[in-house]
Design an enzyme around this catalytic site. Structure first.
Site, PDB file in Angstrom:
ATOM      1  N   GLU A   1      43.914  44.443  53.195  1.00 48.54           N
ATOM      2  CA  GLU A   1      43.137  44.010  53.643  1.00 48.54           C
ATOM      3  C   GLU A   1      42.114  43.103  53.791  1.00 48.54           C
ATOM      4  O   GLU A   1      42.134  43.125  52.022  1.00 48.54           O
ATOM      5  CB  GLU A   1      42.329  45.762  53.910  1.00 48.54           C
TER       6      GLU A   1
ATOM      7  N   CYS B   1      35.966  39.039  51.796  1.00 48.69           N
ATOM      8  CA  CYS B   1      36.911  39.797  51.224  1.00 48.69           C
ATOM      9  C   CYS B   1      38.391  39.290  50.905  1.00 48.69           C
ATOM     10  O   CYS B   1      38.617  40.225  51.804  1.00 48.69           O
ATOM     11  CB  CYS B   1      35.726  40.532  50.911  1.00 48.69           C
TER      12      CYS B   1
ATOM     13  N   CYS C   1      46.813  48.204  43.568  1.00 48.82           N
ATOM     14  CA  CYS C   1      46.600  48.319  42.677  1.00 48.82           C
ATOM     15  C   CYS C   1      46.773  48.420  41.557  1.00 48.82           C
ATOM     16  O   CYS C   1      47.577  49.978  41.474  1.00 48.82           O
ATOM     17  CB  CYS C   1      44.745  47.903  42.282  1.00 48.82           C
TER      18      CYS C   1
ATOM     19  N   CYS D   1      41.644  52.553  38.389  1.00 48.39           N
ATOM     20  CA  CYS D   1      40.137  52.816  38.222  1.00 48.39           C
ATOM     21  C   CYS D   1      39.755  54.084  38.925  1.00 48.39           C
ATOM     22  O   CYS D   1      39.802  53.834  40.000  1.00 48.39           O
ATOM     23  CB  CYS D   1      39.220  51.412  38.348  1.00 48.39           C
TER      24      CYS D   1
ATOM     25  N   CYS E   1      37.702  54.168  42.793  1.00 47.22           N
ATOM     26  CA  CYS E   1      38.220  53.059  43.075  1.00 47.22           C
ATOM     27  C   CYS E   1      39.968  53.325  44.018  1.00 47.22           C
ATOM     28  O   CYS E   1      40.487  54.243  44.056  1.00 47.22           O
ATOM     29  CB  CYS E   1      38.534  51.168  42.643  1.00 47.22           C
TER      30      CYS E   1
ATOM     31  N   CYS F   1      33.156  47.959  49.779  1.00 46.05           N
ATOM     32  CA  CYS F   1      33.785  47.768  48.598  1.00 46.05           C
ATOM     33  C   CYS F   1      34.348  48.968  47.673  1.00 46.05           C
ATOM     34  O   CYS F   1      33.734  50.328  47.991  1.00 46.05           O
ATOM     35  CB  CYS F   1      32.364  47.561  47.442  1.00 46.05           C
TER      36      CYS F   1
HETATM   37  N1  SAH Z   1      39.534  44.178  40.379  1.00 48.72           N
HETATM   38  C1  SAH Z   1      39.155  43.324  40.740  1.00 48.72           C
HETATM   39  C2  SAH Z   1      38.542  42.709  42.367  1.00 48.72           C
HETATM   40  C3  SAH Z   1      38.828  44.382  43.426  1.00 48.72           C
HETATM   41  S1  SAH Z   1      38.037  45.417  43.305  1.00 48.72           S
HETATM   42  C4  SAH Z   1      37.779  44.074  39.852  1.00 48.72           C
HETATM   43  O1  SAH Z   1      37.928  44.837  39.907  1.00 48.72           O
HETATM   44  O2  SAH Z   1      36.847  43.655  39.715  1.00 48.72           O
HETATM   45  C5  SAH Z   1      35.585  44.856  44.056  1.00 48.72           C
HETATM   46  C6  SAH Z   1      34.970  45.656  43.552  1.00 48.72           C
HETATM   47  O3  SAH Z   1      34.214  46.632  44.416  1.00 48.72           O
HETATM   48  C7  SAH Z   1      34.702  45.214  42.026  1.00 48.72           C
HETATM   49  O4  SAH Z   1      33.724  45.086  41.042  1.00 48.72           O
HETATM   50  C8  SAH Z   1      35.013  47.094  42.357  1.00 48.72           C
HETATM   51  O5  SAH Z   1      34.876  47.701  40.461  1.00 48.72           O
HETATM   52  C9  SAH Z   1      34.082  47.478  42.827  1.00 48.72           C
HETATM   53  N2  SAH Z   1      34.861  49.254  43.312  1.00 48.72           N
HETATM   54  C10 SAH Z   1      35.478  49.799  43.271  1.00 48.72           C
HETATM   55  N3  SAH Z   1      35.961  50.972  43.793  1.00 48.72           N
HETATM   56  C11 SAH Z   1      34.973  51.240  44.766  1.00 48.72           C
HETATM   57  C12 SAH Z   1      33.473  52.089  45.131  1.00 48.72           C
HETATM   58  N4  SAH Z   1      34.430  52.813  45.178  1.00 48.72           N
HETATM   59  N5  SAH Z   1      32.503  51.937  45.588  1.00 48.72           N
HETATM   60  C13 SAH Z   1      31.642  51.044  44.932  1.00 48.72           C
HETATM   61  N6  SAH Z   1      32.041  49.983  44.379  1.00 48.72           N
HETATM   62  C14 SAH Z   1      34.136  49.645  43.841  1.00 48.72           C
END
Ligand code: SAH
Length: 377
Positions: A97, A110, A117, A121, A124, A351
């Site tokens: 996406e 974005c 991935c 985390c 996410c 995000c």
């Molecule tokens: N892998 C990279 C880039 C992708 S995530 C990274 O970790 O930075 C982009 C941002 O969105 C990151 O800061 C991530 O931690 C955040 N993110 C992931 N899941 C989220 C959620 N459910 N709500 C808000 N932010 C989130």
């Protein structure tokens, strides 16, 4: 039906020196590469036939051996706030996406760097899908190329929108995937974004966001000078290891050292630290104070991201008062902090909500445990 894999070279993946070599191999002068880039990136054309200042024979050679092919669109959703999300095809079964976020003074795209991935985390949505593969440089650059064209085509549709709201002025690698885990393909893509013959974006308007792959941050410093964002999310190693498992390998102190090194090398202004606000987990005033102690005196900005929920998550968003309090604690200690406005959550474009369609073929998850091969239909 999926189209058969192409034998032709996708020019969207070639940074300028590589394109010059390609052009030279076709028997043409290297400066033709710049003309080509002008057509591809400035004028947004994919058709060699239209490139009228190139010799006919050269165009015929290009036609036979090259192409300008962005990812194929599998779906588009527009949010009530104007945010737009495209589902893009990775192959017959899988998709990734990209999201466009219009604001009065800018248009931020974005983009994704991987299909799924491997970082795992815990908060996410992409992580839940597992990992399938890296996107190619052409697929990464192709997202920006495609969005620019799509936005142009839709121009008449958004009455009253400013010019910056309708075009890509900023690019953030904050979609699906960990960009530094796809270093080899991401770096050429970054170079095309900032090349004056490419998208010609200022390096401050291109941001790579990483969960903290420390050795690759040092390597990145040798290769590019784009803006750096780091997903911190916790002020101490115990909690961060729970939220961002790669922290077990590269703890906070090492990560911050790499960030300051990157800034020094790049003459950058500051590193942005993303901090997702998870109710009752990482949002207490004491945690804000601990975060301030980590960052105080360094060129850092904190971007607080209200957690965006997705189906099956065990987390909830911090209440607005907790987010404000957290921010105030940081500001009072001289640490710059902003709260990210949530956009596109009605179309799961906010995000961390990007899920795409990923067939997990992970055997080892980075930073986490071995989980065996899981295949989700
Ligand atoms: N892998 C990279 C880039 C992708 S995530 C990274 O970790 O930075 C982009 C941002 O969105 C990151 O800061 C991530 O931690 C955040 N993110 C992931 N899941 C989220 C959620 N459910 N709500 C808000 N932010 C989130």
């Amino acid at each position: 039906m999926e189209s058969p894999p192409s034998e032709r070279t996708n020019l969207l993946g070639l940074e300028r020196p590589a394109l010059e070599a390609f052009v030279a191999a076709l028997g043409s002068k290297p400066f033709r590469a710049r003309q080509l880039m002008n057509w591809i990136y400035k004028r947004g054309t994919a058709s060699f036939a239209d490139m009228s200042d190139l010799a006919k024979e050269f165009r015929a050679l290009l036609e036979a051996q090259a192409e300008v092919r962005p990812p194929e669109i599998a779906g588009v959703h527009t949010s009530s706030d104007g945010t737009r999300k495209w589902l893009l095809r990775a192959d017959a079964a899988q998709a990734f996406e990209m999201v466009f976020i219009p604001e009065p003074d800018r248009g931020t795209l974005c983009i994704s760097s991987q299909v799924g991935c491997a970082l795992d985390c815990s908060f996410c949505a992409t992580a839940q899908q597992g990992f399938n593969r890296n996107l190619s440089s052409a697929e990464i650059v192709g997202q920006v190329w495609l969005a620019a064209r799509e936005l142009e085509a839709a121009e008449g549709a958004v009455a009253g929108a400013s010019r910056d709201e309708r075009r890509v002025t900023n690019v953030v690698l904050m979609g699906m995937g960990e960009p530094l885990a796809n270093f080899r393909n991401v770096v050429p893509a970054l170079r095309i974004l900032v090349d004056d013959f490419g998208f010609d974006l200022s390096r401050r308007r291109v941001t790579l966001s990483t969960s903290g792959l420390v050795p690759q941050i040092y390597k990145l410093a040798e290769e590019t000078n784009v803006a750096l964002a780091v997903s911190l999310h916790a002020p101490d190693d115990a909690l961060r290891s729970e939220l961002v498992p790669i922290n077990r390998k590269h703890p906070i102190a090492e990560l911050l050292e790499a960030c300051w090194f990157y800034l020094d090398e790049q003459n950058g202004r500051s590193v942005t630290f993303e901090y997702v606000m998870l109710g009752g987990v990482n949002d207490s005033p004491a945690q804000a104070r601990a975060l301030a102690r980590l960052l105080k005196g360094h060129p850092a900005k904190v971007n607080l991201i209200p957690f965006n929920p997705f189906p099956g998550t065990r987390y909830r968003r911090s209440p607005p008062e907790a987010i404000q309090r957290f921010r105030d604690e940081l500001l009072q200690r001289g640490v710059l902090a902003t709260v990210r406005r949530t956009r596109g959550d009605d179309i799961a474009a906010a995000c961390g909500q990007l899920a795409g369609r990923v067939i997990d073929r992970t055997t080892v998850r980075l930073g986490s445990k071995v989980i065996g091969v899981a295949v989700h239909p």
